[in-house]
Design a protein around this motif. Structure first.
Motif, PDB file in Angstrom:
ATOM      1  N   THR A   8     -21.937   6.080  -7.883  1.00 47.85           N
ATOM      2  CA  THR A   8     -21.414   5.706  -6.747  1.00 47.85           C
ATOM      3  C   THR A   8     -21.098   4.155  -6.460  1.00 47.85           C
ATOM      4  O   THR A   8     -21.650   3.499  -7.435  1.00 47.85           O
TER       5      THR A   8
ATOM      6  N   SER B 220     -24.741   2.512   7.418  1.00 50.71           N
ATOM      7  CA  SER B 220     -24.594   2.515   6.066  1.00 50.71           C
ATOM      8  C   SER B 220     -24.547   1.218   5.481  1.00 50.71           C
ATOM      9  O   SER B 220     -23.791   1.083   4.413  1.00 50.71           O
TER      10      SER B 220
ATOM     11  N   TRP C  84     -27.520   5.255   2.665  1.00 50.91           N
ATOM     12  CA  TRP C  84     -26.922   6.402   3.688  1.00 50.91           C
ATOM     13  C   TRP C  84     -27.922   6.323   4.918  1.00 50.91           C
ATOM     14  O   TRP C  84     -27.372   6.776   5.973  1.00 50.91           O
TER      15      TRP C  84
ATOM     16  N   ALA D   1     -13.447   4.416  -2.136  1.00 48.96           N
ATOM     17  CA  ALA D   1     -14.105   4.234  -3.344  1.00 48.96           C
ATOM     18  C   ALA D   1     -13.043   4.103  -4.621  1.00 48.96           C
ATOM     19  O   ALA D   1     -13.126   3.116  -5.216  1.00 48.96           O
TER      20      ALA D   1
ATOM     21  N   GLN E 244     -16.808   5.822  -0.222  1.00 52.06           N
ATOM     22  CA  GLN E 244     -16.626   7.173  -0.569  1.00 52.06           C
ATOM     23  C   GLN E 244     -15.092   7.482  -0.550  1.00 52.06           C
ATOM     24  O   GLN E 244     -14.167   6.628   0.227  1.00 52.06           O
ATOM     25  N   GLY E 245     -14.924   8.489  -1.117  1.00 56.20           N
ATOM     26  CA  GLY E 245     -13.279   9.018  -1.086  1.00 56.20           C
ATOM     27  C   GLY E 245     -12.393   7.946  -1.371  1.00 56.20           C
ATOM     28  O   GLY E 245     -12.472   7.296  -2.516  1.00 56.20           O
TER      29      GLY E 245
ATOM     30  N   GLY F 235     -17.273   8.711  -9.184  1.00 60.83           N
ATOM     31  CA  GLY F 235     -17.280   9.996  -8.501  1.00 60.83           C
ATOM     32  C   GLY F 235     -17.761  11.047  -9.418  1.00 60.83           C
ATOM     33  O   GLY F 235     -17.770  12.104  -9.160  1.00 60.83           O
TER      34      GLY F 235
ATOM     35  N   ASP G  45     -25.687   8.154  -9.122  1.00 58.76           N
ATOM     36  CA  ASP G  45     -25.870   8.986  -7.791  1.00 58.76           C
ATOM     37  C   ASP G  45     -27.160   9.217  -7.577  1.00 58.76           C
ATOM     38  O   ASP G  45     -27.446   9.208  -6.206  1.00 58.76           O
TER      39      ASP G  45
END
Length: 259
Positions: free
Chosen positions: A135, A73, A68, A111, A107-108, A131, A59
């Motif tokens: 990442t 992205s 980011w 991922a 993400q979320g 998570g 991360d």
């Protein structure tokens, strides 16, 4: 006047060789566009059958914040997968696969779905870090390039997806290490197939596929890779054993064929 044509032994196609390297995993380095001389070692990488790749980074890696800030992205990047030799050699890499494309940060639910897709093909405890300190990134490949002892080739993503890895690609390294450590006499017998000028070198097992066995000869004037072809392509361990005995010159095989 007669012409003599030297035919090269059959080999797996570039797409098949690329799929085999991808399936074995090897070592990976991520080379983001614009990050001069920076090679990032991911926590985990996995190349999918469609030529895309999943990458895990810590991360707090600077590349995460860069991703980011990138438009949409996405970052242009190259994933380099190195295929190490099965035994310790002077040149320890026998092939390289480069996947070039766009890398995005997941993400979320996206991922989690990506991690589950990798786990189905390659269960690995490092996936549990996604998570929780790691990442998930996804590389969508636009082009693939393979470089190995057979040459350098561009591989279309569609050809990569249509090809199959070699049937022995997940076992060849352990088999060849066993050959090197426990059967040096057999390796010596294989030397009878080498060109005369190479027989004084140090013969080492390099690779194995359905078309034949590859040896590396380390000599004073450099390294030389030689392919010893099977009499036919093989897909089972039984047929593989028969072909290896033929290369060694096993007398019992001749008796079996004449019986």
């Amino acid at each position: 006047m007669s012409e003599t044509t030297t035919r090269r032994p059959a080999t797996p196609s570039p797409a098949e060789r690329a799929r085999s390297i991808a399936k074995r995993g090897g070592r990976a380095a991520l080379l983001p566009s614009g990050e001069a001389a920076v090679r990032v070692a991911p926590l985990l990488h996995h190349v999918h059958a469609d030529g895309s790749a999943t990458v895990l980074l810590a991360d707090d890696h600077p590349l995460i914040s860069t991703a980011w800030q990138a438009p949409r992205s996405e970052l242009a990047a190259v994933l380099e997968v190195a295929d190490p030799t099965p035994v310790r050699l002077r040149e320890p890499v026998r092939g390289l696969l480069w996947l070039t494309g766009w890398m995005s940060l997941l993400q979320g639910a996206d991922a989690r779905a990506e991690v589950l897709a990798v786990a189905e093909e390659r269960p690995d405890p490092r996936l549990l870090d996604a998570g929780h300190g790691a990442t998930v990134l996804k590389l969508e490949s636009a082009s693939l390039v393979l470089a190995d002892s057979e040459g350098t080739s561009s591989v279309e993503p569609a050809d990569f997806q249509a090809a199959e890895p070699d049937p022995f690609c997940m076992h060849e390294d352990s088999w060849l290490r066993h050959l090197e450590l426990s059967h040096r006499d057999v390796v010596g017998l294989l030397g009878r197939h080498l060109p005369e000028q190479l027989r004084g070198g140090h013969i080492r097992p390099l690779g194995l596929d359905k078309y034949g066995l590859r040896l590396r000869v380390e000599s004073a004037d450099g390294d030389h890779d030689v392919r010893l072809a099977f009499s036919r392509p093989v897909t089972t361990t039984e047929h593989l054993g028969t072909e290896l005995r033929r290369l060694v010159g096993c007398p019992f095989l001749a008796q079996q064929r004449s019986g």
